[in-house]
Enzyme design. Structure first.
Site, PDB file in Angstrom:
ATOM      1  N   PRO A   2      32.758  34.755  48.388  1.00 33.39           N
ATOM      2  CA  PRO A   2      31.824  35.461  48.167  1.00 33.39           C
ATOM      3  C   PRO A   2      31.697  36.652  47.175  1.00 33.39           C
ATOM      4  O   PRO A   2      32.814  37.379  47.190  1.00 33.39           O
ATOM      5  CB  PRO A   2      31.711  36.186  49.777  1.00 33.39           C
ATOM      6  CG  PRO A   2      33.021  35.819  50.234  1.00 33.39           C
ATOM      7  CD  PRO A   2      33.597  34.601  49.409  1.00 33.39           C
ATOM      8  N   GLU A   3      31.123  36.730  46.297  1.00 34.56           N
ATOM      9  CA  GLU A   3      30.739  37.683  45.354  1.00 34.56           C
ATOM     10  C   GLU A   3      29.551  38.431  45.749  1.00 34.56           C
ATOM     11  O   GLU A   3      29.087  38.281  46.701  1.00 34.56           O
ATOM     12  CB  GLU A   3      30.600  37.044  43.856  1.00 34.56           C
ATOM     13  CG  GLU A   3      31.702  35.970  43.419  1.00 34.56           C
ATOM     14  CD  GLU A   3      31.687  35.579  42.156  1.00 34.56           C
ATOM     15  OE1 GLU A   3      31.086  36.280  41.385  1.00 34.56           O
ATOM     16  OE2 GLU A   3      31.806  34.525  42.147  1.00 34.56           O
ATOM     17  N   HIS A 105      38.940  29.107  63.445  1.00 34.21           N
ATOM     18  CA  HIS A 105      38.954  30.341  62.423  1.00 34.21           C
ATOM     19  C   HIS A 105      38.254  31.242  62.871  1.00 34.21           C
ATOM     20  O   HIS A 105      37.856  32.410  62.156  1.00 34.21           O
ATOM     21  CB  HIS A 105      38.919  29.937  61.150  1.00 34.21           C
ATOM     22  CG  HIS A 105      39.655  28.707  60.584  1.00 34.21           C
ATOM     23  ND1 HIS A 105      41.016  28.802  60.471  1.00 34.21           N
ATOM     24  CD2 HIS A 105      39.286  27.534  60.279  1.00 34.21           C
ATOM     25  CE1 HIS A 105      41.329  27.669  60.161  1.00 34.21           C
ATOM     26  NE2 HIS A 105      40.512  26.907  59.851  1.00 34.21           N
ATOM     27  N   ARG A 123      41.107  31.194  55.543  1.00 36.25           N
ATOM     28  CA  ARG A 123      42.160  31.376  54.756  1.00 36.25           C
ATOM     29  C   ARG A 123      42.760  32.752  55.081  1.00 36.25           C
ATOM     30  O   ARG A 123      43.796  33.117  54.525  1.00 36.25           O
ATOM     31  CB  ARG A 123      41.902  31.364  53.189  1.00 36.25           C
ATOM     32  CG  ARG A 123      41.793  30.067  52.790  1.00 36.25           C
ATOM     33  CD  ARG A 123      41.230  30.042  51.245  1.00 36.25           C
ATOM     34  NE  ARG A 123      41.079  28.494  50.788  1.00 36.25           N
ATOM     35  CZ  ARG A 123      39.970  28.033  50.962  1.00 36.25           C
ATOM     36  NH1 ARG A 123      38.950  28.664  51.931  1.00 36.25           N
ATOM     37  NH2 ARG A 123      40.061  26.750  50.633  1.00 36.25           N
TER      38      ARG A 123
END
Length: 287
Positions: A2-3, A105, A123
């Site tokens: 995500p930017e 997750h 992650r």
DNA sequence: TTCTTTGTTCCGGA
DNA sequence: GTCCGGAACAAAGA
């Protein structure tokens, strides 16, 4: 992944669902994100209402009804998902069907009256941090950030002055969050292509017309991506499970060994590593 | 098994 | 002290 555009999309979706809602309960399944979630976090936020959600660079800033804050950074794979509490399923049910392993997750659940906000992060490079109103003013994550690329403060006059302070490649300058905040690898690659600047060129050797062009390219790309719901590569979805489409408009990113998309250029897209990150550029039109 | 990918922080060398 | 490059961090897919 995500930017800025993806975080902006996330913010807008969350505003629709949880602003003005009171956090009734908090369940932490795994505290071990990039930074361990404060053991007191639950006590600090439960019974507080979320009165505002804003974005600064790639950070989401949540303002609570008692004047205190928490911030969320999505890292590389973080997502904030909205689920319907009653039916215990996501608003877009096809989302779970296509991502069966995702629940593993889910690290944090914010429970509201009718909805659940889920922090999911494969992650675990993202994080959630709490700040009281006084500490927030000194937040080390936010205090050193450069200008917001879509703000009026991000203009040629200011940028041309600031860029003189860096003596490194233009790509590394754009990736540096203290110059312009919120750009990541994908959008930097695309912006340099649009403005025909080689990513390894020293930023001191980018002239005024090029810098103007680069600035415009950055703003155009970010706006277009936000309009299209962000980029979906390696499975970014917004908080309702919908996907963006800006990835279909990448001109260089991930296009190694393809012909340059500029019709009369005749160049080839090359891939090199700069600052440990993949950099894609046309060997003819980016000099 | 090894490489690649992502953003941020940290560390060592210049 | 300052600046810059590179390593480290987690996890999964190729």
């Amino acid at each position: 992944m995500p930017e800025l555009p993806e975080v902006e999309i996330t913010k807008k979706t969350l505003q629709k669902h949880v602003v003005d809602q009171t956090i009734q309960d908090l369940q932490i399944k795994n505290r071990n994100l990039r930074y361990k979630i404060d053991i007191e976090f639950k006590n600090k936020v439960v019974k507080k209402k979320i009165v505002n959600i804003s974005r600064r660079s790639k950070y989401l800033v949540f303002l609570l009804s008692d004047g205190n804050y928490f911030i969320i950074h999505l890292g590389m794979s973080g997502r904030l998902l909205i689920a319907n509490k009653k039916q215990k399923k996501f608003l877009d049910t096809s989302f779970y069907a296509s991502h069966p392993a995702i629940k593993k997750h889910n690290h944090v659940y914010f429970l509201f009256k009718k909805k659940i906000l889920i922090y999911n992060d494969t992650r675990r490079f993202g994080f959630i941090k709490y700040y009281n109103s006084k500490e927030f003013l000194n937040c080390q994550h936010l205090i050193n950030l450069g200008v917001e690329p879509l703000s009026s403060e991000c203009n040629f006059a200011q940028l041309s002055q600031k860029i003189k302070k860096y003596n490194k490649s233009i790509k590394n300058v754009l990736m540096d969050q203290t110059c312009i905040a919120g750009l990541g690898n994908i959008y930097v690659n695309e912006a340099l292509f649009l403005s025909k600047i080689h990513p390894e060129r020293n930023s001191l050797r980018v002239d005024a017309p090029e810098l103007k062009k680069l600035l415009q390219a950055i703003k155009d790309i970010l706006k277009k991506s936000i309009r299209l719901g962000g980029s979906t590569i390696k499975d970014f979805h917004n908080s309702e499970g919908k996907i963006g489409s800006f990835q279909n408009y990448f001109k260089v990113y991930g296009r190694e060994n393809e012909k340059c998309t500029r019709s009369r250029c005749g160049g080839m897209i090359k891939k090199i590593t700069i600052g440990g990150r993949a950099s894609f550029f046309c060997n003819i039109c980016q000099q």
